[in-house]
Design an enzyme around this catalytic site. Structure first.
Site, PDB file in Angstrom:
ATOM      1  N   CYS A 106       0.829  -1.211   0.000  1.00  0.00           N
ATOM      2  CA  CYS A 106       0.000   0.000   0.000  1.00  0.00           C
ATOM      3  C   CYS A 106       0.862   1.260   0.000  1.00  0.00           C
ATOM      4  CB  CYS A 106      -0.905   0.038   1.233  1.00  0.00           C
ATOM      5  SG  CYS A 106      -2.321  -1.069   1.176  1.00  0.00           S
ATOM      6  N   CYS A 188      -8.065  -2.947  -3.948  1.00  0.00           N
ATOM      7  CA  CYS A 188      -7.361  -3.788  -4.913  1.00  0.00           C
ATOM      8  C   CYS A 188      -7.931  -5.201  -4.866  1.00  0.00           C
ATOM      9  CB  CYS A 188      -5.877  -3.837  -4.573  1.00  0.00           C
ATOM     10  SG  CYS A 188      -5.075  -2.236  -4.705  1.00  0.00           S
ATOM     11  N   CYS A 213      -5.294   1.427   4.473  1.00  0.00           N
ATOM     12  CA  CYS A 213      -4.145   1.308   3.576  1.00  0.00           C
ATOM     13  C   CYS A 213      -2.991   2.199   4.026  1.00  0.00           C
ATOM     14  CB  CYS A 213      -4.524   1.660   2.147  1.00  0.00           C
ATOM     15  SG  CYS A 213      -4.972   3.384   1.916  1.00  0.00           S
TER      16      CYS A 213
END
Length: 218
Positions: A106, A188, A213
């Site tokens: 991330c 994602c 994240c």
């Protein structure tokens, strides 16, 4: 809605009249993002909207972005990629970094690219809502962001999940079709799963001790 229903719109108008082109909306194209894009388009026709394109998003997310570009042709919607391709990242840190070290993944694919986007901006807009998670319950309309050293504006803090969907349906806005398959929060692909417990964020990094994240954590 239980709050003064114009507050959020006043905040958006204030943000663009105060910061003009020195503000950017970092959009993940989730349900909140669709609402904010629609609201922002009413205030600033050529607003800059950035999607952090990790190259790991769902096909449905990329399709939605194209639909939104068609629907709001005057907005400046940019897909911002990280410096490292997935292949480069694998060569440097090993395959599937999102499994072995999701925080680093991330950091490389979201936090660093956003840092670059914000380096010449005074402020940014985010679709955070207080209801989303305990880590977000104290967020204000206007926040000093220590991580990116600027102002973070969150117009939708008082909106509920139901408010978001009422707005989407009333205005017949396109949205990510994964929302219809129990994906409330979509990130994602490798790190997003379906939700069975009604917790809006539990599908993110489901088997990991991780809820953010890193963009919204100081």
């Amino acid at each position: 809605m239980h709050h003064n229903s114009r507050d959020y719109f006043d905040i958006i108008k204030w943000a663009y009249s105060t910061y003009g082109n020195n503000i950017v909306y970092a959009c993940s194209f989730g349900a909140e993002g669709i609402v904010l894009i629609d609201l922002i388009s009413k205030v600033k026709k050529d607003a800059k909207i950035v999607f952090l394109d990790t190259s790991l998003h769902f096909t449905e997310t990329y399709k939605l972005i194209e639909k939104m570009k068609d629907k709001y042709p005057t907005l400046k919607i940019e897909l911002k990629k990280p410096l490292l391709t997935i292949k480069d990242q694998a060569a440097k840190y090993g395959e599937n970094l999102w499994m072995t070290n999701p925080n680093l993944c991330c950091q490389i694919r979201k936090v660093e690219p956003l840092k670059e986007v914000l380096s010449n901006k005074v402020a940014w807009i985010s679709g955070l809502r207080r209801e989303q998670s305990p880590s977000r319950k104290d967020i204000e309309y206007i926040n000093r962001d220590e991580k990116f050293k600027n102002i973070k504006i969150c117009p939708l803090i008082h909106w509920t999940w139901e408010d978001i969907w009422t707005y989407i349906k009333m205005n017949n806005l396109p949205y990510n079709e994964l929302h219809d398959l129990n994906f409330p929060s979509i990130g994602c692909e490798p790190c997003t799963s379906q939700v069975s417990d009604g917790n809006l964020r539990s599908g993110r990094w489901a088997d990991k001790d991780k809820i953010e994240c890193g963009i919204h954590v100081n």
